[in-house]
Design an enzyme around this catalytic site. Structure first.
Site, PDB file in Angstrom:
ATOM      1  N   GLU A 280      26.239 -16.286   7.125  1.00 36.74           N
ATOM      2  CA  GLU A 280      27.242 -15.636   7.969  1.00 36.74           C
ATOM      3  C   GLU A 280      28.422 -15.044   7.210  1.00 36.74           C
ATOM      4  O   GLU A 280      28.951 -13.998   7.597  1.00 36.74           O
ATOM      5  CB  GLU A 280      27.783 -16.650   9.001  1.00 36.74           C
TER       6      GLU A 280
ATOM      7  N   SER B 102      33.785 -75.072  35.384  1.00 36.04           N
ATOM      8  CA  SER B 102      34.314 -76.115  34.489  1.00 36.04           C
ATOM      9  C   SER B 102      34.917 -75.571  33.201  1.00 36.04           C
ATOM     10  O   SER B 102      35.268 -76.355  32.311  1.00 36.04           O
ATOM     11  CB  SER B 102      33.190 -77.101  34.134  1.00 36.04           C
TER      12      SER B 102
END
Length: 691
Positions: free
Chosen positions: A85, A345
């Protein structure tokens, strides 16, 4: 002749000036660069190491992820991109005359476009201000904008913006979105075939979409590879091998790791393109399947929540909010690590911790597990049996209900609730109710994340660190007090001996399980010296699940989670200085056996035990320069039954004499808890400050 040529030159100059003025006016009319719009990206959530956890599409549905070429783009791709490019990207100022000239010559000699003359800066300008038709005007517009971009941004900023905006078909923009959607990975490491493909797609993104036109995409990729051979960037053999690789034909979903944590971060942090969490993506990846698989095995409509906390920092390393985020039948989008549920618990260790801190009981003390009644409240054990007289540590390891409630009666429900809130445990009581004995067995609400924070306090020897999940530039969290160091160590050491699930190693993980009333919630929270893991199992709608027990449903997940961390278990801290390590036979007489307050019998109407000196809340000045004997601090008591033992911060210092007093060596500067226990088990405690 001279005047005519002079007039011609003047007219030409005037025309040039007017054209220049018009051009400048036209450039001015373009307005500022639309950089703000170009910089808008999808919000991305990343882990503590910068790895992508989840991304959110932009408001218009586009996927556009921020790009940093220095950290998340493969150099091979950049090499091909520049060669294909813009070969002189780092040399030109926005336009490349050589590239424009080469493109024109190629067009004239071959009759079709071989390579474009647009630089990356010009292409970025086109992406920022797209135009449907190609024209000389459009090209001029790109040139002007490219020059402006070069003046406003650095080369790396221009490249990052281009790679974030480049179109890849559909709603995909940028190399990261394309690489994740088409290749299933970040573009950090790409093969030659993958890099060439990602270079080729933006040239004609809609006609080369891999999910629609894979053949066109393959042809375009091979054309890029051919050009790279011509440019001597890639060898013939490498290009041949790359061309033989098939192109993907399906689009993959965007990653969604830690969806609940990501949703919370997005709602908490506004307008941030990247939000960094404390989570570890590798740990998150192995725990999410664990929760999903175990939930499926446990039955329909059941979900699983898991949270992992770093003991030292308080950072959340993993959060699995549900078994499956997208499973509607399991209410997958409900974060069960933040849901308020009954803890069963799991609060018992804190009851024992306060009892150890107060000094009226020791892990090796004996305690009765037999029927007892507090007004109309008569606690019973889970299996409806009683064990008789057992060591305190066994009572906690077996999760016996009666000893826990008896100790809570002595410690005080309000004090327990206050201490847990002080340490970051936000307890939720039923409307218009105050803390009572029932909270020891789950009669209160709490979240899994708060429970994990509290349990981390045992490994931290008595302090908790507020949890953090969103990374911030400043961390100003201060430790919160949970227990004295000795008491915290004692609880951790007792929990380390809890019998593990079947086929699991003993004495490796300190943990506690819990089951809420009606089998609605199963819990297991455990820790080593490095991390704390909390597990919740149940139905998000709160419906009961018969047989859902913490030990059978949640504990195996806890141990599997520790195994999947891939880390060697870290030992718990060594006992702090002053810890009383003794068997029951060698304990001071008052600590050999615990008796509830109602059983304390005093002959002849004996006066209740009371510390007369020092007074609760008093400040004691100690001058150590005069010698240990002169600096000794007197302890005086009234009432009680001899023999009596003096304890400071849980450490026995000796017995009170017949005159009900004793000189002790005062502890170091700071707050100290002084307790006196008589022969019947009665105790009185004061907190003083030594300075």
């Amino acid at each position: 002749m001279r005047s005519k040529s002079h007039r011609a030159l003047s007219a030409l100059a005037l025309a040039f000036i007017l054209a220049l003025i018009g051009f400048v006016g036209w450039v001015y009319s373009l307005g500022p660069l639309p950089l703000d719009e170009a910089r808008r990206v999808s919000t991305t959530i990343v882990d503590r190491n910068g790895k992508l956890l989840r991304a959110y599409a932009m408001a218009d549905g586009r996927w556009r992820l921020p790009v940093d070429t220095k950290t998340n783009v493969d150099p091979t791709y950049l090499k091909l991109l520049f060669a294909y490019e813009d070969q002189r990207f780092y040399a030109h100022d926005g336009i490349d005359p050589l590239a424009l000239g080469r493109a024109a010559v190629q067009l004239a000699t071959r009759g079709y476009i071989v390579s474009g003359g647009s630089t990356i800066s010009m292409q970025l300008a086109r992406l920022m201000e797209p135009r449907r038709q190609r024209s000389l005007y459009a090209k001029l517009h790109q040139i002007v904008r490219a020059i402006e971009l070069e003046r406003s941004l650095s080369k790396d900023e221009i490249l990052n913006l281009y790679l974030a905006l480049a179109p890849y078909g559909g709603n995909l923009e940028g190399i990261r979105a394309a690489s994740i959607a088409y290749l299933g990975k970040e573009p950090k490491r790409l093969s030659l075939a993958e890099a060439a493909l990602l270079v080729a797609l933006p040239q004609s993104p809609e006609t080369r979409r891999l999910d629609r036109y894979p053949d066109a995409a393959r042809i375009a990729r091979d054309r890029v590879l051919g050009r790279m051979v011509e440019e001597h960037v890639v060898s013939v053999d490498d290009a041949k091998q790359a061309k033989a690789v098939p192109v993907p034909t399906l689009r993959k979903p965007m990653p969604i790791l830690a969806p609940h944590a990501s949703d919370n971060a997005l709602a908490t942090v506004k307008d941030a393109p990247v939000i960094k969490l404390t989570l570890d993506s590798n740990l998150q990846k192995v725990l999410e399947p664990l929760a999903r698989d175990r939930a499926i095995a446990l039955g329909p409509n059941i979900s699983v929540g898991i949270i992992v906390v770093d003991v030292e920092s308080g950072d959340v390393l993993a959060r699995v909010g549900s078994a499956d985020y997208f499973d509607v039948s399991r209410a997958g989008q409900v974060d069960m690590t933040r849901a308020i549920r009954s803890p069963g618990s799991t609060l018992k260790p804190f009851i024992y911790g306060l009892a150890f801190e107060d000094g009226f009981v020791h892990p090796d003390s004996l305690i009765d597990d037999r029927p007892v009644r507090f007004g109309s409240y008569a606690p019973e054990n889970f299996d409806m049996t009683f064990q008789g007289t057992v060591p305190v540590k066994k009572a906690l390891q077996m999760s016996l209900n009666v000893p826990a409630i008896v100790l809570l009666d002595r410690v005080g429900s309000s004090r327990l609730a206050s201490r847990l809130r002080q340490a970051g445990g936000n307890l939720v009581l039923p409307k218009d109710e105050s803390p009572g004995l029932a909270m020891g067995l789950g009669g209160v609400g709490i979240t899994l994340q708060d429970l994990a924070q509290l349990y981390a306090g045992f490994a931290r020897l008595g302090t908790t660190k507020p949890l953090r999940e969103i990374m911030a530039t400043k961390d100003d969290r201060e430790p919160l007090r949970l227990l004295d160091p000795v008491a915290a160590w004692q609880v951790g050491n007792v929990l380390l001996g809890t019998p593990p699930p079947e086929n699991a190693a003993h004495n490796r993980i300190a943990f506690k399980t819990g089951t809420s009333y009606g089998y609605r919630d199963a819990w297991s929270v455990g820790f080593d010296g490095r991390m704390t893991i909390g597990v919740w199992v149940g139905r998000p709608d709160g419906a009961p699940v018969p047989g859902l027990i913490g030990r059978l449903a949640a504990a195996p997940i806890l141990f599997d989670a520790f195994a999947r961390t891939g880390k060697t278990l870290t030992p718990l801290p060594k006992p702090p200085k002053g810890t009383l390590l003794a068997s029951n036979a060698k304990l001071p007489l008052p600590l050999k056996r615990f008796r509830p307050v109602g059983e304390l019998v005093r002959p002849g109407g004996e006066q209740a035990l009371h510390i007369q000196f020092p007074l609760n809340g008093s400040r004691i000045d100690v001058d150590r320069s005069v010698g240990a004997e002169a600096a000794a601090m007197p302890v005086k008591v009234a009432g009680g039954v001899l023999p009596m033992t003096v304890m400071v911060n849980g450490t026995a210092l000796g017995e009170i004499d017949g005159r009900r007093q004793r000189l002790i060596d005062p502890p170091g500067p700071g707050f100290a808890r002084l307790t006196v226990i008589d022969a019947t088990g009665a105790a009185d405690t004061v907190v003083i400050r030594i300075q």
